[in-house]
Design an enzyme around this catalytic site. Sequence first.
Site, mmCIF file in Angstrom:
data_model
loop_
_atom_site.group_PDB
_atom_site.id
_atom_site.type_symbol
_atom_site.label_atom_id
_atom_site.label_comp_id
_atom_site.label_asym_id
_atom_site.label_seq_id
_atom_site.Cartn_x
_atom_site.Cartn_y
_atom_site.Cartn_z
ATOM 1 N N HIS A 392 0.822 -1.205 0.000
ATOM 2 C CA HIS A 392 0.000 0.000 0.000
ATOM 3 C C HIS A 392 0.865 1.267 0.000
ATOM 4 O O HIS A 392 0.711 2.154 -0.842
ATOM 5 C CB HIS A 392 -0.912 -0.042 1.232
ATOM 6 C CG HIS A 392 -1.843 1.112 1.371
ATOM 7 N ND1 HIS A 392 -3.178 1.022 1.090
ATOM 8 C CD2 HIS A 392 -1.642 2.400 1.784
ATOM 9 C CE1 HIS A 392 -3.763 2.192 1.315
ATOM 10 N NE2 HIS A 392 -2.851 3.042 1.747
ATOM 11 N N GLU A 393 1.794 1.336 0.945
ATOM 12 C CA GLU A 393 2.601 2.550 1.081
ATOM 13 C C GLU A 393 3.574 2.729 -0.089
ATOM 14 O O GLU A 393 3.866 3.860 -0.495
ATOM 15 C CB GLU A 393 3.355 2.536 2.411
ATOM 16 C CG GLU A 393 2.469 2.521 3.650
ATOM 17 C CD GLU A 393 1.466 3.670 3.701
ATOM 18 O OE1 GLU A 393 1.697 4.719 3.050
ATOM 19 O OE2 GLU A 393 0.439 3.519 4.393
ATOM 20 N N HIS A 396 1.752 4.553 -2.772
ATOM 21 C CA HIS A 396 1.831 6.002 -2.569
ATOM 22 C C HIS A 396 3.188 6.551 -3.005
ATOM 23 O O HIS A 396 3.289 7.563 -3.691
ATOM 24 C CB HIS A 396 1.641 6.340 -1.085
ATOM 25 C CG HIS A 396 0.248 6.186 -0.579
ATOM 26 N ND1 HIS A 396 -0.844 6.726 -1.218
ATOM 27 C CD2 HIS A 396 -0.234 5.562 0.531
ATOM 28 C CE1 HIS A 396 -1.930 6.446 -0.527
ATOM 29 N NE2 HIS A 396 -1.586 5.732 0.539
ATOM 30 N N HIS A 399 3.667 6.592 -6.724
ATOM 31 C CA HIS A 399 2.815 7.633 -7.300
ATOM 32 C C HIS A 399 3.556 8.975 -7.235
ATOM 33 O O HIS A 399 3.642 9.713 -8.219
ATOM 34 C CB HIS A 399 1.494 7.700 -6.535
ATOM 35 C CG HIS A 399 0.440 8.528 -7.189
ATOM 36 N ND1 HIS A 399 -0.832 8.648 -6.679
ATOM 37 C CD2 HIS A 399 0.455 9.310 -8.305
ATOM 38 C CE1 HIS A 399 -1.545 9.437 -7.446
ATOM 39 N NE2 HIS A 399 -0.787 9.867 -8.436
#
Length: 601
Positions: A392-393, A396, A399
């Site tokens: 998940h991180e 980020h 991105h």
Amino acid sequence: MTSGKTLPKRKDIEERFKWKLEDIYKDTDSWEKDFKQVKELAAQMVNFKGKLGNSADTLLDCFKKSDELLSLNDKVFVYARMKRDEDNGNSTYQALTERASTLATEVYAAISFVVPEMLTIPEDKLMSFLNSNKELSVYMFMVQENLRQKEHILTEKEEQILALSTEISDTAGDIFTMYNNADIKFPHIRDEEGEEIEVTKGRYTTLMESRDRRVRKDAFEALYSTYSKMKNTLGASLTGNVKKNRFYSVVRNYPSALAASLDNDNVPVEVYDNLIETVNKNLHLLNRYLKLRKKVLKLDALHMYDLYVPMVEEYDKKVTYEEAKKIVQEGLQPLGEEYIGYLKKGLNSGWIDIYENEGKTSGAYAWGTYKTHPYVLLNYQDNINDVYTLTHEMGHALHSYYTNMTQPYVYSEYRIFVAEVASTVNESLLMRYMLSKSESKQEKAYLLNHYLEEFRGTVFRQTMFAEFEKLIHQKTEQGEALNAQELCDIYYDLNKKYFGETVDVDEEIAMEWSRIPHFYSSFYVYKYATGFSAATAIAEKIYKEGKPAVDKYLEFLKGGGSNYPLELLKIAGVDLSSPKPIEDALNVFEKTLEELEELLV
């Protein structure tokens, strides 16, 4: 690592498990030099005051100087804050963070005249500036966005006052952060072996997944009894944050704090309301899942502390951090060689702070600045959940990495509305990979359970949070009292609505609002639910279409803040202006639930 019964000190964590903040500043002296430089640059901004309409060149110089100032200020602030996050009890970095926060207030005050003065330039003249100067035309979307919000931008003097008020307005959140990360201490309980263990926020998730119901209940009661001791203080803190939001929405001429928050993304309030309405219509799916949980766990009554233990009793997979890195790299292969190359770089180049230590900020996040690579904070606990957290991180982080490689500083910060898409696409792809590699009925059932839990936590739970935020802000905006008991009553009633058909809703859960950091970033959590829905659609496209869908997705990642969130998502093939993506995501939940029911019933 954190395998002991008490948390290690920061100094006892091996260097290879720590992020390399020296990639930002090699030492505090280097930070001090940039701190001084930021103050000097901020002082120079006054030279542009009253001159922005003189020429396109003057306007461009102002924008460029502002970008230079803001990007350097970001670097100064992020370093100080992340050093504090390593150990919130460290007074040196508490002081640096306070100084950086004060400096940021000065910076925003120094540039507060820019937008109001720019908007006094006649629009035809402003457009001629932008169209006649190639460098200046880069700022076209930013200018158009400010013109769209013109009615909510105040006079130069008023904007300066609001900029100066930022440090004061953040006080409620700062108080909560210090209590929640530095001062709070939880009691010890006895673990499955009867040994005494300190409850921590990092360990709480693991304890709530314990097979021993007594351990779960003890951890649940230990956590909430601790927060309850500060019930009124925490109530005053959150209420203060709500009042802050009301103040800024009124001053900026918005009908509500919700409308003010959503307008920043150019998202209609209907998108927020559609989410709550659509999820409320489908609470029967949540309760169907919870009934399965109750049956599989063979419980006479399902309590709030029974909601996180995996339903597949015999399957309990421990995953070391090194194993997690390999799993993540393999699971994200559908995103292509380029993406995987950047992922490996991040996993192996000091981007990540891995293990929990005393005083470390809880949870997980990805952060960084335009001038540096991204960073990720974890509190890794060797379980499947934390493999997903890493995935998940890193979503980020990459991105941000794609955005910063592609966009100028002015568009380098993507909106929170789209932030959760990249992270959740990663999770969706990882889930598919792990299901494909499952070696037994038990393992497949475990993974399906995990996915449903992610769904429950991201769509149903975050929507409940969003409904809570809407209700408490409405109460204040209607002039009604809001205190700790009111917060508890509202929160408890929502839990009864969402879970009450199947769950014995324990009284302690009424205090859960008091430990949710996101409530101090108001109207943030609904974006988890919309982001999850968008990510579900994008992951489906990547699997069905392959490279064409990946290429569109990477274009979305590169978009940063160069367009409105709803428009950026359309690049990746998702339209969140209607409830359909939410409905489609809930259909995926139902199909996944059917698969799990077939395996377990």
